[in-house]
Design a protein around this motif. Structure first.
Motif, PDB file in Angstrom:
ATOM      1  N   LEU A  16      -6.187   1.029  26.941  1.00 24.63           N
ATOM      2  CA  LEU A  16      -5.801   1.225  28.333  1.00 24.63           C
ATOM      3  C   LEU A  16      -5.968   2.680  28.770  1.00 24.63           C
ATOM      4  O   LEU A  16      -5.292   3.138  29.692  1.00 24.63           O
ATOM      5  CB  LEU A  16      -4.355   0.764  28.534  1.00 24.63           C
ATOM      6  CG  LEU A  16      -4.136  -0.744  28.337  1.00 24.63           C
ATOM      7  CD1 LEU A  16      -2.651  -1.069  28.292  1.00 24.63           C
ATOM      8  CD2 LEU A  16      -4.827  -1.536  29.434  1.00 24.63           C
ATOM      9  N   ASP A  18      -8.062   3.960  30.535  1.00 29.43           N
ATOM     10  CA  ASP A  18      -8.468   4.107  31.935  1.00 29.43           C
ATOM     11  C   ASP A  18      -7.279   4.019  32.897  1.00 29.43           C
ATOM     12  O   ASP A  18      -7.419   4.326  34.083  1.00 29.43           O
ATOM     13  CB  ASP A  18      -9.486   3.022  32.296  1.00 29.43           C
ATOM     14  CG  ASP A  18      -8.902   1.625  32.155  1.00 29.43           C
ATOM     15  OD1 ASP A  18      -8.471   1.283  31.036  1.00 29.43           O
ATOM     16  OD2 ASP A  18      -8.863   0.886  33.157  1.00 29.43           O
ATOM     17  N   VAL A  19      -6.142   3.548  32.435  1.00 32.08           N
ATOM     18  CA  VAL A  19      -4.978   3.420  33.320  1.00 32.08           C
ATOM     19  C   VAL A  19      -4.336   4.804  33.449  1.00 32.08           C
ATOM     20  O   VAL A  19      -3.950   5.407  32.448  1.00 32.08           O
ATOM     21  CB  VAL A  19      -3.959   2.409  32.747  1.00 32.08           C
ATOM     22  CG1 VAL A  19      -2.721   2.343  33.620  1.00 32.08           C
ATOM     23  CG2 VAL A  19      -4.601   1.034  32.598  1.00 32.08           C
ATOM     24  N   GLU A  23       0.795   5.882  36.186  1.00 35.59           N
ATOM     25  CA  GLU A  23       0.970   4.538  36.771  1.00 35.59           C
ATOM     26  C   GLU A  23       2.087   3.778  36.067  1.00 35.59           C
ATOM     27  O   GLU A  23       2.132   3.725  34.840  1.00 35.59           O
ATOM     28  CB  GLU A  23      -0.347   3.748  36.657  1.00 35.59           C
ATOM     29  CG  GLU A  23      -0.255   2.360  37.295  1.00 35.59           C
ATOM     30  CD  GLU A  23      -1.544   1.545  37.130  1.00 35.59           C
ATOM     31  OE1 GLU A  23      -2.600   1.987  37.620  1.00 35.59           O
ATOM     32  OE2 GLU A  23      -1.469   0.466  36.509  1.00 35.59           O
ATOM     33  N   VAL A  28       1.287  -1.687  40.158  1.00 33.08           N
ATOM     34  CA  VAL A  28       0.302  -2.767  40.277  1.00 33.08           C
ATOM     35  C   VAL A  28       0.931  -3.820  41.187  1.00 33.08           C
ATOM     36  O   VAL A  28       1.822  -4.565  40.791  1.00 33.08           O
ATOM     37  CB  VAL A  28      -0.034  -3.383  38.900  1.00 33.08           C
ATOM     38  CG1 VAL A  28      -1.144  -4.421  39.034  1.00 33.08           C
ATOM     39  CG2 VAL A  28      -0.419  -2.311  37.905  1.00 33.08           C
TER      40      VAL A  28
ATOM     41  N   ASP C  61      -2.608  -8.960  35.844  1.00 35.07           N
ATOM     42  CA  ASP C  61      -3.171  -7.603  35.810  1.00 35.07           C
ATOM     43  C   ASP C  61      -2.084  -6.566  35.554  1.00 35.07           C
ATOM     44  O   ASP C  61      -2.275  -5.615  34.790  1.00 35.07           O
ATOM     45  CB  ASP C  61      -3.892  -7.292  37.134  1.00 35.07           C
ATOM     46  CG  ASP C  61      -5.286  -7.897  37.163  1.00 35.07           C
ATOM     47  OD1 ASP C  61      -5.783  -8.305  36.086  1.00 35.07           O
ATOM     48  OD2 ASP C  61      -5.886  -7.977  38.251  1.00 35.07           O
ATOM     49  N   ARG C  62      -0.951  -6.768  36.193  1.00 36.01           N
ATOM     50  CA  ARG C  62       0.175  -5.844  35.963  1.00 36.01           C
ATOM     51  C   ARG C  62       0.546  -5.846  34.471  1.00 36.01           C
ATOM     52  O   ARG C  62       0.733  -4.798  33.856  1.00 36.01           O
ATOM     53  CB  ARG C  62       1.384  -6.271  36.803  1.00 36.01           C
ATOM     54  CG  ARG C  62       2.629  -5.473  36.495  1.00 36.01           C
ATOM     55  CD  ARG C  62       3.834  -5.936  37.294  1.00 36.01           C
ATOM     56  NE  ARG C  62       3.733  -5.523  38.701  1.00 36.01           N
ATOM     57  CZ  ARG C  62       4.694  -5.752  39.611  1.00 36.01           C
ATOM     58  NH1 ARG C  62       5.802  -6.395  39.255  1.00 36.01           N
ATOM     59  NH2 ARG C  62       4.542  -5.351  40.847  1.00 36.01           N
ATOM     60  N   ARG C  65      -2.305  -4.176  32.285  1.00 37.76           N
ATOM     61  CA  ARG C  65      -2.419  -2.719  32.443  1.00 37.76           C
ATOM     62  C   ARG C  65      -1.246  -1.978  31.794  1.00 37.76           C
ATOM     63  O   ARG C  65      -1.306  -0.764  31.605  1.00 37.76           O
ATOM     64  CB  ARG C  65      -2.528  -2.340  33.926  1.00 37.76           C
ATOM     65  CG  ARG C  65      -3.870  -2.676  34.538  1.00 37.76           C
ATOM     66  CD  ARG C  65      -3.904  -2.360  36.017  1.00 37.76           C
ATOM     67  NE  ARG C  65      -3.968  -0.943  36.302  1.00 37.76           N
ATOM     68  CZ  ARG C  65      -5.100  -0.241  36.351  1.00 37.76           C
ATOM     69  NH1 ARG C  65      -6.246  -0.826  36.109  1.00 37.76           N
ATOM     70  NH2 ARG C  65      -5.085   1.046  36.640  1.00 37.76           N
ATOM     71  N   HIS C  66      -0.179  -2.726  31.508  1.00 36.20           N
ATOM     72  CA  HIS C  66       0.989  -2.093  30.864  1.00 36.20           C
ATOM     73  C   HIS C  66       1.460  -2.930  29.688  1.00 36.20           C
ATOM     74  O   HIS C  66       2.652  -3.109  29.469  1.00 36.20           O
ATOM     75  CB  HIS C  66       2.095  -1.901  31.912  1.00 36.20           C
ATOM     76  CG  HIS C  66       1.661  -0.989  33.015  1.00 36.20           C
ATOM     77  ND1 HIS C  66       1.699   0.378  32.910  1.00 36.20           N
ATOM     78  CD2 HIS C  66       1.095  -1.254  34.221  1.00 36.20           C
ATOM     79  CE1 HIS C  66       1.201   0.921  34.008  1.00 36.20           C
ATOM     80  NE2 HIS C  66       0.822  -0.041  34.824  1.00 36.20           N
ATOM     81  N   GLU C 310     -13.287  -2.662  30.504  1.00 36.62           N
ATOM     82  CA  GLU C 310     -12.706  -2.727  31.848  1.00 36.62           C
ATOM     83  C   GLU C 310     -13.205  -3.914  32.664  1.00 36.62           C
ATOM     84  O   GLU C 310     -12.494  -4.414  33.537  1.00 36.62           O
ATOM     85  CB  GLU C 310     -12.943  -1.408  32.602  1.00 36.62           C
ATOM     86  CG  GLU C 310     -12.098  -0.275  32.048  1.00 36.62           C
ATOM     87  CD  GLU C 310     -12.387   1.045  32.751  1.00 36.62           C
ATOM     88  OE1 GLU C 310     -12.483   1.038  33.994  1.00 36.62           O
ATOM     89  OE2 GLU C 310     -12.526   2.067  32.056  1.00 36.62           O
ATOM     90  N   ARG C 313     -11.952  -7.284  30.467  1.00 39.17           N
ATOM     91  CA  ARG C 313     -10.496  -7.398  30.342  1.00 39.17           C
ATOM     92  C   ARG C 313      -9.931  -8.601  31.100  1.00 39.17           C
ATOM     93  O   ARG C 313      -8.986  -9.241  30.655  1.00 39.17           O
ATOM     94  CB  ARG C 313      -9.891  -6.097  30.884  1.00 39.17           C
ATOM     95  CG  ARG C 313      -8.395  -6.011  30.873  1.00 39.17           C
ATOM     96  CD  ARG C 313      -7.947  -4.699  31.505  1.00 39.17           C
ATOM     97  NE  ARG C 313      -8.356  -3.540  30.726  1.00 39.17           N
ATOM     98  CZ  ARG C 313      -8.324  -2.278  31.191  1.00 39.17           C
ATOM     99  NH1 ARG C 313      -7.903  -2.034  32.418  1.00 39.17           N
ATOM    100  NH2 ARG C 313      -8.706  -1.268  30.418  1.00 39.17           N
TER     101      ARG C 313
END
Lengths: 227, 246, 479
Positions: A16, A18-19, A23, A28, C61-62, C65-66, C310, C313
């Motif tokens: 990750l 790129d995040v 953030e 999101v 997606d949330r 991304r985490h 990316e 994903r």
């Protein structure tokens, strides 16, 4: 638990890259403008949906519930049923009178087996559950739009196994337990309790992708909507 | 209106009748057609087969060729979709290529969009006395969202009887290099499409993309099915005075 | 007993055999068309479908991304609720963890709920090697297991079988595994379902260990969610003393409330029902109700590699509904075995090469197993742009220049050289036109795949470009 924990988390973090570091999850955005209800709520929709999945449905007045339970069990030809420990005795009283035993009859072969363990799982054994003709319970929530009944192990519902092993499930839904749609149900339920969402009797689509009712769970679901 | 024609490499080389029909149709409707001669190919085949860099070069050429055009017509649903949908993804975020293609994309139209949305006509004065069925190609259907436009145009053609194509939304199995890389599946899909076309009893199968028509038509011809494939432009260009020949 | 996918041929080779199998083609067509229609009707009932789809996509997606944050939260919640969490970096580690957990119970048998994750890691085979028998209890999985077959669909692993074939398998194999099929068994689906009920009943009532997957794992509460139809899931999740759930790390969702999206989109996309017959949710262990020992095995096995891409994903958003398989014209004609992986169809064509890499011949052939028609993207309830990822993976395969791709690369470059100059294109067109009478009806080489089944179009005397030039010259002369 193991060295892989750190390894996996490190790999995820590396993936990750790129995040942006600033953030946070809420950054999101999740658009939640979908409907809370599709405008078709209420008992009529619930009946329609349940019947669509070939459950048997009746609407009954509150004071007629014991008679309706008795009538359902008579039609079914049930000789013995299991109920959660806290199911109101009145619900099955008419039926037990009819088939010739009092509600307080405690001898072996009693028509109503009450799952009254001591609260730590010493309830009825699987053999006993497999031998009864059916189970009678209440529910926590019913969803009109999807014809779904949710059990949460609360009042009048008992352990999950009770509604699983017997081949016939007679479920009582109070009108005030009916919500319009899935979002209302999710909001009302407590995820810390084990939940069972039931939409019609057991079914499968595994043969030619066409639905047929009845595999491992109860093959008949009958619902009494009260009020 | 002055309309820049992007003929597409396939139409240019193998289906010039479609291009001639486009010119005849638009001039008949009182518009000016220009053909920038430096144009070649949108690069769809390269892009879809995994050769992005080759596709990028062709996109740059496209941008240079059409940058000053206000209205661009691509009489091929998949090429129009390539420019509109995929060009903006070809360049890196914020790159010149991305900015240029993003600006250009909304000016590119398929024939049915140009006629219905830009020129505001559905009755183009055409005459085509044949039974026709319409195949809504995948890119026309899902990427461009052509919807009812081609049908609306066909319904206004005098003498034309429009019959519904069963399982119309199914892909014909062309898919560019898919037809060669997976020939058995492609042929199986083509056979089903051809069977559905033949079942309509239509004389003519119409679409907005000659690539799909080349595949379905080639299958129908091999079967001697007796159905002709014709691009929408050729039906719309046909008139009582100058009827299209089957 | 279940075979493996090792050594499978590339997609085009497998597809050649599959497309020629009339029984298979018929079974697949009937099943996929049945479910497509049902799905379209169920989805059409909800006027906010596009908003539900957008919300589902965003929630996933949330999470992705985490993901590190949510995995740690999930671990803490499950542990607080009385469960134990294990982390498995790959298939071997996951199999080892499960095997050890089963051994610790002293049991030699377990029942299983259908789970893609355990298929992916080959758990049944690993358990068998350790002397532990795993009984599949989902009807379709049972059909596959009894038939010593491979799954061919995410939701309905036996989709390639029709009722007559299933009857034969039951009659032939059930006795060796437990209760035999009744003598007079017909091919009526209801009778077949009854036979499965009787066959598995005793296993459910006596087995003390169960293995499951999960559709969702809620980080906030530690709740696991399984959607099913038959009740075999409830049996496995409720009756045994020990429950082991093997769950891919991407199955995490942030909050309990997020379920209101997926409990609407998953059943409708999957079986075309407003709601599947049974959904079970559990949080750790509940005293007096259900398994008193719960283990969650969090599985990576290549997922963090997918996460690192990316573009690719988005494949991790997948909720395994299988709508993309059911709508796919390629899947409809080949079935799932041709994809050589537990994940067939469009999602498999992007997931398998990402999980395993595109180095192998089979994996390298999968991104091309699509006409890019886009029907998969259209029906996906979490909006995975499968065509975009397919093209992205084709780039990866093409740039690696493996078997066949060197020639293709040269051909593409040559085509680009011609196309990058309109004069060169014009010359090439004239060369083609002048040779038009020489083009044979059937072409040699790779392009022959075209003329095997299709006629070539007639090559015109002049290109559009030439026609236009002549016309413009004429116009200038006249003026």
């Amino acid at each position: 638990m193991s060295g892989s924990r750190e390894q996996i988390l490190a790999r995820v973090r590396a993936a990750l890259a790129d995040v942006p570091s600033g953030e946070h999850p809420p950054d999101v955005e999740v658009p939640r403008d979908y409907a809370r209800s599709h405008g078709r709520g209420g008992a009529d929709t619930l009946v329609d949906r349940l019947e669509d999945y070939r459950a048997i449905v009746h609407r009954v007045a509150a004071d007629a519930l014991p008679d309706a339970v008795a009538a359902a069990l008579q039609r079914r030809g049930s000789r013995s049923i299991v109920v959660p420990a806290d199911l109101p005795e009145a619900w099955t009283a008419t039926w037990t009178d009819e088939i010739g035993g009092g509600a307080d009859m405690a001898a072996a072969g009693a028509p109503v087996l009450r799952d009254d363990g001591d609260g730590v799982g010493l309830g009825l054994g699987l053999g006993a559950l497999d031998a009864v003709d059916g189970v009678v319970t209440g529910c926590a929530v019913a969803i009109a739009e999807t014809g779904t009944i949710v059990l949460d192990g609360g009042e009048g519902q008992g352990r999950r196994v009770l509604t699983l092993v017997p081949d016939y499930h007679l479920c009582v839904v109070r009108a005030d337990q009916i919500v319009d749609d899935v979002p209302d149900a999710v909001a009302r339920l407590d995820p810390r309790r084990p939940l069972t969402w039931i939409s019609g009797p057991s079914a499968t689509s595994d043969i030619e992708l066409d639905r047929v009712e009845g595999v491992h769970g109860p093959r008949t679901l009958e619902v009494l909507i009260v009020g | 209106m002055r309309i820049a024609l992007f003929i597409t490499c396939l139409n240019d080389t193998l289906f010039p009748d479609t291009g001639r029909a486009v010119v005849r149709l638009l001039e008949r409707l009182g518009h000016e057609v220009v053909f920038p001669e430096s144009q070649t190919c949108c690069g769809q085949m390269h892009y879809n087969t995994g050769y992005r860099r080759d596709a990028q070069k062709l996109a740059v050429r496209f941008v240079k060729t059409f940058d000053d055009a206000d209205v661009i017509l691509a009489p091929s649903g998949s090429c129009a979709a390539m420019v509109r949908d995929n060009y903006p993804r070809l360049g890196a975020a914020g790159s010149r290529l991305q900015r240029a293609t993003t600006a250009l994309a909304p000016r590119v139209h398929d024939l049915s969009e140009l006629l219905v949305d830009v020129l505001g006509v559905t009755d183009v004065g055409a005459y085509f006395p044949h039974t026709v069925t319409y195949h809504p190609t995948c890119h026309g259907l899902r990427l461009l969202g052509l919807g009812d436009r081609p049908y609306a145009l066909l319904r206004e053609v005098r003498g034309l009887e429009l019959v519904e194509l069963p399982e119309a939304r199914e892909c014909c199995g062309f898919g560019g290099t898919f037809a060669v890389k997976n020939p058995d599946v492609s042929a199986a899909m083509g056979a089903d499409k051809a069977r559905n076309v033949a079942a309509t009893g239509a004389e003519v199968l119409c679409a907005v993309d000659n690539s799909c028509l080349m595949h379905i038509g080639g299958t129908l011809d091999r079967q001697r099915a007796g159905v002709k494939v014709v691009h929408l432009a050729e039906i719309l260009a046909s008139t009582e005075q100058e009827p299209a020949q089957l | 007993m279940t075979g493996t996918f090792l050594g499978m041929p590339t997609f085009p080779e497998a597809a050649r055999a599959a497309t020629a199998d009339a029984q298979l083609r018929h079974n697949l067509r009937k099943a996929t068309h049945t479910i497509r229609d049902k799905r379209a009707e169920a989805v059409g009932e909800l006027d906010d479908w596009t908003r539900l789809r957008a919300a589902g996509k965003a929630v996933k997606d949330r999470t992705l991304r985490h993901l590190d944050h949510y995995l740690e939260q999930l671990e803490a919640s499950v542990t607080a609720a009385g469960g134990q969490v294990h982390w498995a970096a790959d298939a071997a580690e996951a199999n080892r963890i499960v095997t050890d957990l089963v051994r610790a119970t002293g049991e030699r048998e377990l029942v299983k709920v259908k789970s893609m994750a355990t298929q992916e890691i080959g758990l049944n085979e690993a358990l068998e090697a350790a002397g532990i028998t795993a009984y599949e209890t989902d009807l379709a999985e049972l059909i596959v297991q009894l038939g010593d077959d491979l799954p061919s669909h995410i939701l309905v692993p036996a989709i390639h079988r029709n009722r007559a074939e299933i009857r034969e398998i039951f009659l032939r194999e059930m006795a060796a595994w437990g209760t035999a099929a009744p003598d007079g068994l017909t091919d009526d689906p209801r009778a077949l379902a009854d036979a499965a009920r009787v066959h598995l009943r005793e296993k459910f009532l006596s087995t003390k260990v169960a293995v499951s997957g999960a559709n969702f794992a809620v980080a906030e509460t530690g709740t696991l969610v399984v959607l099913e139809s038959e009740g075999n899931g409830r049996m496995c999740l409720t009756l045994p003393e020990t429950l082991i759930s093997v769950v891919g790390i991407e199955k995490t969702i942030p909050t309990w409330d997020d379920l209101d999206i997926f409990l609407q989109t998953l059943p409708r996309s999957s079986t075309g029902e407003r709601m599947n017959p049974y959904t079970s949710t559990w949080t750790g262990v509940t005293p007096g109700d259900g398994p008193q020992e719960f283990h969650l095995v969090l599985l990576d096995n290549g997922r963090s590699d997918v996460l690192a891409d990316e573009v690719g994903r988005q494949a991790l958003r997948c909720i395994r509904c299988s709508a993309c398989l059911n709508i796919c014209p390629v899947y409809e004609r080949t079935g799932g075995h041709a994809y050589g992986s537990v994940y067939p169809g469009p999602i498999g064509a992007i997931l398998t090469p990402q999980l395993k890499g595109t180095g192998g011949e089979l994996e390298a052939s999968l991104p091309y197993a699509s006409s890019l028609c886009g029907a998969c993207y259209e029906v996906c309830p979490v909006a995975i742009d499968i065509p975009e990822v397919l093209v992205h993976l084709r780039e990866e395969v093409a740039s690696a220049g493996g078997a066949g791709h060197r020639v293709e690369k040269a051909a593409m470059a040559a085509a680009e050289w011609v196309l990058d100059d309109d004069r060169r294109l014009g010359l090439a067109q004239r060369a083609v036109a002048s040779a038009r009478s020489l083009v044979p009806r059937r072409l040699p080489g790779p392009v022959g795949a075209w003329t095997d089944t299709r006629d070539l179009p007639d090559i015109p005397e002049e290109s559009f470009r030439q026609w236009w030039r002549t016309r413009e010259k004429g116009k200038r002369k006249r003026s």
